[in-house]
Enzyme design. Sequence first.
Site, PDB file in Angstrom:
ATOM      1  N   GLY A 118      12.271  32.175 -10.785  1.00 47.12           N
ATOM      2  CA  GLY A 118      11.828  33.374 -11.649  1.00 47.12           C
ATOM      3  C   GLY A 118      12.438  34.361 -10.082  1.00 47.12           C
ATOM      4  O   GLY A 118      12.928  35.870 -11.140  1.00 47.12           O
ATOM      5  N   ASP A 142       0.998  -1.429  -0.073  1.00 45.18           N
ATOM      6  CA  ASP A 142       0.067   0.079   0.109  1.00 45.18           C
ATOM      7  C   ASP A 142       0.700   1.401  -0.261  1.00 45.18           C
ATOM      8  O   ASP A 142       0.411   1.912   0.379  1.00 45.18           O
ATOM      9  CB  ASP A 142      -0.179  -0.198   1.408  1.00 45.18           C
ATOM     10  CG  ASP A 142      -0.392  -0.207   2.578  1.00 45.18           C
ATOM     11  OD1 ASP A 142       1.141  -0.096   2.534  1.00 45.18           O
ATOM     12  OD2 ASP A 142      -0.225  -0.089   4.266  1.00 45.18           O
ATOM     13  N   THR A 162      11.500  28.515  -8.013  1.00 43.81           N
ATOM     14  CA  THR A 162      10.953  28.504  -9.799  1.00 43.81           C
ATOM     15  C   THR A 162      11.581  29.354 -10.554  1.00 43.81           C
ATOM     16  O   THR A 162      11.427  29.143 -11.389  1.00 43.81           O
ATOM     17  CB  THR A 162       9.264  29.404 -10.026  1.00 43.81           C
ATOM     18  OG1 THR A 162      10.332  30.503  -9.104  1.00 43.81           O
ATOM     19  CG2 THR A 162       8.572  28.596  -8.838  1.00 43.81           C
ATOM     20  N   LYS A 197      13.982  43.174  -4.197  1.00 41.44           N
ATOM     21  CA  LYS A 197      12.893  42.157  -4.410  1.00 41.44           C
ATOM     22  C   LYS A 197      11.946  42.867  -3.752  1.00 41.44           C
ATOM     23  O   LYS A 197      11.594  42.249  -2.288  1.00 41.44           O
ATOM     24  CB  LYS A 197      13.991  40.980  -4.513  1.00 41.44           C
ATOM     25  CG  LYS A 197      12.806  39.790  -4.797  1.00 41.44           C
ATOM     26  CD  LYS A 197      13.310  38.315  -4.920  1.00 41.44           C
ATOM     27  CE  LYS A 197      13.424  37.145  -3.473  1.00 41.44           C
ATOM     28  NZ  LYS A 197      13.300  36.281  -3.939  1.00 41.44           N
TER      29      LYS A 197
HETATM   30  C1  R5P Z   1      14.391  33.582  -1.449  1.00 42.47           C
HETATM   31  O1  R5P Z   1      14.495  34.252  -0.078  1.00 42.47           O
HETATM   32  C2  R5P Z   1      15.410  32.210  -1.318  1.00 42.47           C
HETATM   33  O2  R5P Z   1      16.904  33.337  -0.849  1.00 42.47           O
HETATM   34  C3  R5P Z   1      15.673  32.224  -2.376  1.00 42.47           C
HETATM   35  O3  R5P Z   1      15.775  33.224  -3.311  1.00 42.47           O
HETATM   36  C4  R5P Z   1      14.222  31.934  -2.979  1.00 42.47           C
HETATM   37  O4  R5P Z   1      13.689  31.030  -2.673  1.00 42.47           O
HETATM   38  C5  R5P Z   1      14.249  31.212  -4.662  1.00 42.47           C
HETATM   39  O5  R5P Z   1      13.519  30.555  -5.139  1.00 42.47           O
HETATM   40  P1  R5P Z   1      12.701  31.211  -6.593  1.00 42.47           P
HETATM   41  O6  R5P Z   1      13.738  30.138  -7.872  1.00 42.47           O
HETATM   42  O7  R5P Z   1      11.241  30.812  -6.935  1.00 42.47           O
HETATM   43  O8  R5P Z   1      12.435  32.654  -6.525  1.00 42.47           O
END
Ligand code: R5P
Length: 333
Positions: A241, A49, A239, A206
């Site tokens: 981003g 399972d 991601t 950011k």
């Molecule tokens: C955020 O504070 C971390 O240091 C990374 O910059 C972040 O987790 C990266 O995440 P992503 O690639 O989704 O933008």
Amino acid sequence: MERFRNLISEERLRRSLVLFAGNSNPPLASSIGAHLGLPVEFPVDSFPDKESNVRLTSNIGKADVIVIQSTSYPQEKNIIDAQLIGDAAIRAGVKNTIVVVPYFGYARQDKKSQPKEPISASVIIRDLAMYFNRIVTVDLHSSSITTAFNGPWDELTALPILSNAIRQDVNKDNLVVSPDKGGTERAMEFTKLLRLKNTEPVTVYKRRDPSIKGVSKALGLMGEVRKKDCIIVDDMIDTAGTITNAARLLMKNGARSVRVVATHGLFSGDALDLIDNSPIDHIVIADTVPRSDKVLLNPKIKIVSVAPIIARAIRLNHARKPLSEDPTLYPET
Ligand code: R5P
């Protein structure tokens, strides 16, 4: 392996240190074993399972038991599998159980960003604390989470390994960039490791969109990047981003090129497509998270191993020697 030999004889080591690994990252676990000259047992199988079926076969007696397990996807299974191995070891009479978590999932949820949220990182730490008396990690998102554990916690860093991987093509036109305010200290450390004297890292301003999980924008730069070859340094790429937005902003502000170094490469969702379509020249990551074929075959991505530093830390801990004085783990900057 050679440099470990003088710490303790190999025969004694085999009897006194036993390595187990969950299934989160078998290549890294095997490589850590190879660096120590020790076998690694993978004791997690499945019942029909899909519940985990764990049974240890190594002779553990009075040994120090090491459990190697990243808590990346599937996070919950990887966490519980580490606990099951820890529980089996304790029930077999082991006193010293150490968990090595090369990538520590949930570490970003280290505080409440809105009311009525859990502090997920501390929940995971409490789970691990029931079965382990020492934790070893690599480049945590924030070392503040270590305070949730009432025992020794060795926080290692891949920055020296990452800096060695790019050192040969670093010159006076290089500049280290933090993609957010939280990473400024890391960028300063990396600048020192690259010996970029008289250079201050640049920081990207950011902002996360609180209404959409995982989405952020690069709004501005603190510092001058014109005609510079920029090296973005981050703890993780999820991601992608953060790094792709930062790279575009750097190029818009006159940077000559952008590359990235990061410890943990998660590459969730469309991350690889975003990277392919970005001005990022290339990326160097460590092997803390298992690598998919897509990552392995991506011509922009190079992977370096943290196995030597983890093996070194395990060996020093086992010999009851301090890690902080070891130049392999913490080189002078
Ligand atoms: C955020 O504070 C971390 O240091 C990374 O910059 C972040 O987790 C990266 O995440 P992503 O690639 O989704 O933008």
